[in-house]
Each structure stands twice: as C-alpha cells, then as structure tokens.
Design a protein around this motif. Structure first.
Motif, PDB file in Angstrom:
ATOM      1  N   ASN A   1       0.760  -1.403   0.033  1.00  0.00           N
ATOM      2  CA  ASN A   1      -0.010  -0.116   0.125  1.00  0.00           C
ATOM      3  C   ASN A   1       0.986   1.260   0.050  1.00  0.00           C
TER       4      ASN A   1
ATOM      5  N   GLN B   1       1.591   2.246   9.571  1.00  0.00           N
ATOM      6  CA  GLN B   1       0.572   1.296   9.622  1.00  0.00           C
ATOM      7  C   GLN B   1       0.182   0.986   7.726  1.00  0.00           C
ATOM      8  N   ILE B   2       0.470   2.116   7.154  1.00  0.00           N
ATOM      9  CA  ILE B   2       0.376   2.263   5.797  1.00  0.00           C
ATOM     10  C   ILE B   2       1.619   1.976   5.017  1.00  0.00           C
TER      11      ILE B   2
ATOM     12  N   TYR C   1       3.837  -5.521   8.815  1.00  0.00           N
ATOM     13  CA  TYR C   1       3.582  -6.491   7.600  1.00  0.00           C
ATOM     14  C   TYR C   1       4.320  -7.761   7.632  1.00  0.00           C
TER      15      TYR C   1
HETATM   16  C1  LIG Z   1      -3.478  -2.314   2.203  1.00  0.00           C
HETATM   17  O1  LIG Z   1      -4.517  -2.410   0.999  1.00  0.00           O
HETATM   18  C2  LIG Z   1      -5.078  -3.402   0.828  1.00  0.00           C
HETATM   19  C3  LIG Z   1      -6.057  -3.540  -0.554  1.00  0.00           C
HETATM   20  O2  LIG Z   1      -5.349  -3.352  -1.301  1.00  0.00           O
HETATM   21  C4  LIG Z   1      -6.294  -3.494   2.100  1.00  0.00           C
HETATM   22  O3  LIG Z   1      -7.122  -4.564   2.090  1.00  0.00           O
HETATM   23  C5  LIG Z   1      -5.646  -3.293   3.437  1.00  0.00           C
HETATM   24  O4  LIG Z   1      -6.444  -3.220   4.613  1.00  0.00           O
HETATM   25  C6  LIG Z   1      -4.431  -2.333   3.434  1.00  0.00           C
HETATM   26  N1  LIG Z   1      -3.603  -2.119   4.612  1.00  0.00           N
HETATM   27  C7  LIG Z   1      -3.661  -0.997   5.230  1.00  0.00           C
HETATM   28  C8  LIG Z   1      -2.806  -1.225   6.497  1.00  0.00           C
HETATM   29  O5  LIG Z   1      -3.963   0.043   5.089  1.00  0.00           O
END
Ligand SMILES: *[C@@H]1O[C@H](CO)[C@@H](O)[C@H](O)[C@H]1NC(C)=O
Ligand SMILES: *[C@@H]1O[C@H](CO)[C@@H](O)[C@H](O)[C@H]1NC(C)=O
Ligand SMILES: *[C@@H]1O[C@H](CO)[C@@H](O)[C@H](O)[C@H]1NC(C)=O
Length: 337
Positions: free
Chosen positions: A83, A99-100, A123
């Motif tokens: 992400n 987190q992202i 992750y």
């Molecule tokens: C990352 O992206 C996926 C979909 O592409 C989503 O399901 C997931 O929740 C996202 N994770 C975060 C931590 O934002």
C-alpha cells in the motif's frame, strides 16, 4: 616575577588538564555519520549482505535503504507494504503512517540464497531477493491472528531457522516513555522453519522483547526485554532445551533494545535509560556482554544523540566499526571499535 611564574604554572596545569581530559575523549569518540536522504529518519537497525555490501538500514518511512559509499549515499533497496506510495510515505516517521507505509525493524541476509529477510512491525516476516523491490510476505499471522508488532530477527543459517519476536500490543502506537511505563508482557518469541514453511511459538509472556541474537555455538538465543530491563536466554540445545532463564538483569544499565553478536561471540546491547531531568530525555549506551552475561565494555553515545527523543536502538560491530541506530535521527552513527 612571582606572579608571572604562577600564571605560567597555572597555564601549564590547565594545558595538562585539557590534554588528559579532552584528548582521550577525542581519540575514543571520532564518530562519523552516514547521512540518510533528506527528511528521512530512524535507521533502527543495520545489516550487511553476503558480499559485505551496505550497511542496509530500515527507516521510519517504511523503506530499507542501502549505503553505496560516500558519493552516492543511501539509495532505496526494498519496501514491505504493497500500500506504500512515495507521495504518502517518503520522509514520514509516525506510527499512523507506518501502518500504511511499513516499518522494517529487523534485517538479515540468508547466505544460501542471498535473499534479505525482513521483520516489519506491521507487515510481518518478509523476504526480498538480491535486487530488492517489494518484499514478499512469508508469515503474517499465527493461529489465524495477525502479529501485533514484529521487531527483530536472527537467522540460524545452517539449521535454516529464523527466530523472530513480536513485541506485543503496546508497541503499536506508543512512544518509548509510555511503552516503558506500561508493564506490558504480551511479547512472544517465534521460530520459522524455512524448509518446512512452518511457524512455532517458542515463548510467550515476554515484557517488551525488542532485540534478539543467536549465540555463536547456536545453543541459545538472547532476547532483550525492553520494558522489564533484562535479557532472557532461550535454550535451543542441551538439557535445558525449550526453557528460558535470565541471562542478565542487574548489570544491564537501563532498558535493553537491539542485541547484536560480535565475531568473537560477545554481544553488543543498546541500552537506554530514562533521565530524571527532561534533557536529554535518555542516556544512550552500548554495553558489551560476554557469554557469561558480564559487562566487559561500556560506550556512551549520549553526547551524539543528545537531540534524540528516544535515544539509540542498536550497536552493531562489523569489521572494526560500531554502527549505531536510532528511531529518530537522520544518520547512522559509525565509531571505531
Ligand atoms: C492495504 O491495501 C489492501 C487492499 O489493497 C487493504 O485490504 C489493506 O487493508 C490495506 N492495509 C492497510 C494497512 O492500509
Ligand atoms: C506456507 O504456509 C502458508 C500457510 O501456513 C501458506 O499460506 C503458504 O502458501 C506457504 N508458502 C509456501 C511457499 O509454501
Ligand atoms: C522443543 O520444542 C519444539 C517445538 O515445540 C519441539 O519440536 C521439540 O521437540 C522440543 N524439544 C525438546 C527437547 O523438548
């Protein structure tokens, strides 16, 4: 005459005093700094590849960077989050962004393949090939539940085992002061068998596991417990296999973070101690422990990390230098051993 000679003598004493007090400091502490790219912070841990390249370091904006010498500096090597976007993430260093964007906290190369294994706080355990790029998840959960906050790892290259720690729930959003006060004991130690693709829980109830190291003879692991202020030993072989005991506690001068073994079999532990006065917030030291858990050397890095809100995170010896990490500075510190 009298006054002149007294002044001269005092001047001489002053010179000697300066020589005795300042020059050893200069000799011991000739630090150099490997600067991160602009705005990038938090080189928490370092690793070196099988050809001695690097250091590689995991930084606060989710990337693993590789040092390519003084002319080029650090370049992007790998990322952990699918992400992650450069616009959103490059130069960030806060738990919400992480987190992202990802937050790599453990790095070690697997010598059989040259792959880099990474533990990312959010992750999981991941792996990336020698040319880098987006790392592939290897283990992200245990018994159906996602890990809370993966921290460091250590690889047994011969047995093809990766040992890694989940620091527990309190690490997700908290700064170090809150973490240290929490008393949390939800940390766990895991083993990942590379050949069998199988994860096993080895130990739970750890109080802020932050660093891990494998002994030179591979008979035990050391796990630092940052919150409890001690170092635990988990036996991998021998009569005490699968049990743990306390390796060092009262001689650890504060809260231990990352642990890195030296070639000789000793361990460097990054130890922080919260100060009573607000500035500097932490005293940052490296303590070198022998295999009996005795402190055989202490190095104080507080002067170079005086502006660091969280203090140092790692001291690692590699080819005659000490590489010092932090959660919030814009350089990797390098010192002569
Ligand atoms: C990352 O992206 C996926 C979909 O592409 C989503 O399901 C997931 O929740 C996202 N994770 C975060 C931590 O934002
Ligand atoms: C490893 O095991 C997990 C389930 O435990 C599975 O999802 C994954 O595909 C396996 N990976 C490989 C490379 O076999
Ligand atoms: C130690 O624990 C592992 C994992 O649970 C198990 O496979 C192994 O048999 C145990 N060894 C001993 C000597 O108890």
């Amino acid at each position: 005459m009298e006054i002149v000679s007294i002044t001269k003598r005092m001047f001489l004493i002053l010179q000697i005093w300066i020589l005795l007090n300042v020059s050893p400091y200069l000799v011991h502490c000739q630090p150099s700094q490997l600067p991160l790219p602009p705005r990038v912070l938090g080189p928490e841990t370092s690793g070196f590849d099988t050809k001695g390249g690097g250091p590689y370091t995991g930084v606060g904006d989710g990337r693993v960077l590789k040092y390519e010498g003084p002319n080029i500096g650090f370049t992007e090597f790998a990322t952990t989050s699918p992400n992650r976007t450069k616009i959103r993430c490059d130069g960030t260093n806060d738990p919400i962004s992480q987190q992202i964007c990802g937050r790599p906290l453990g790095l070690e190369f697997y010598t059989r393949t040259g792959d880099l294994y990474i533990t990312d706080a959010f992750y999981g355990l991941l792996v990336v090939g020698q040319s880098g790029g987006l790392a592939r998840p290897v283990v992200t959960s245990f018994e159906g539940k996602p890990f809370a906050f993966l921290n460091s790892l250590a690889i047994d290259q011969e047995r093809r085992m990766i040992y890694f720690i989940d620091s527990g729930t309190v690490f997700r959003f908290s700064n170090r002061v809150i973490i240290l006060r929490s008393g949390d004991a939800t940390g766990r130690l895991f083993q990942y068998d590379i050949r069998r693709n199988q994860t096993t829980l080895l130990l739970s109830g750890l109080s802020g596991p932050a660093g891990i190291a494998l002994s030179r003879d591979k008979s035990y692991l050391l796990v630092s417990e940052l919150i409890a202020g001690r170092i635990r030993r988990f036996w991998l072989t021998g009569p005490k296999t699968n049990t743990s005991d306390v390796f060092a506690s009262s001689n650890v001068d504060g809260n231990p973070d990352n642990i890195k073994r030296t070639v000789s079999g000793d361990f460097w532990v990054a130890v922080i101690r919260r100060n009573i006065l607000p500035f500097p917030p932490f005293t940052s030291r490296g303590q070198r422990l022998n295999q009996l858990g005795q402190v055989i050397e202490t190095r104080d890095f507080t002067a170079q990390y005086i502006l660091s809100p969280a203090g140092i995170s790692e001291v690692q010896e590699y080819k005659g230098k000490l590489y010092v990490g932090s959660l919030d500075q814009n350089f990797v510190g390098v010192y002569n051993v």
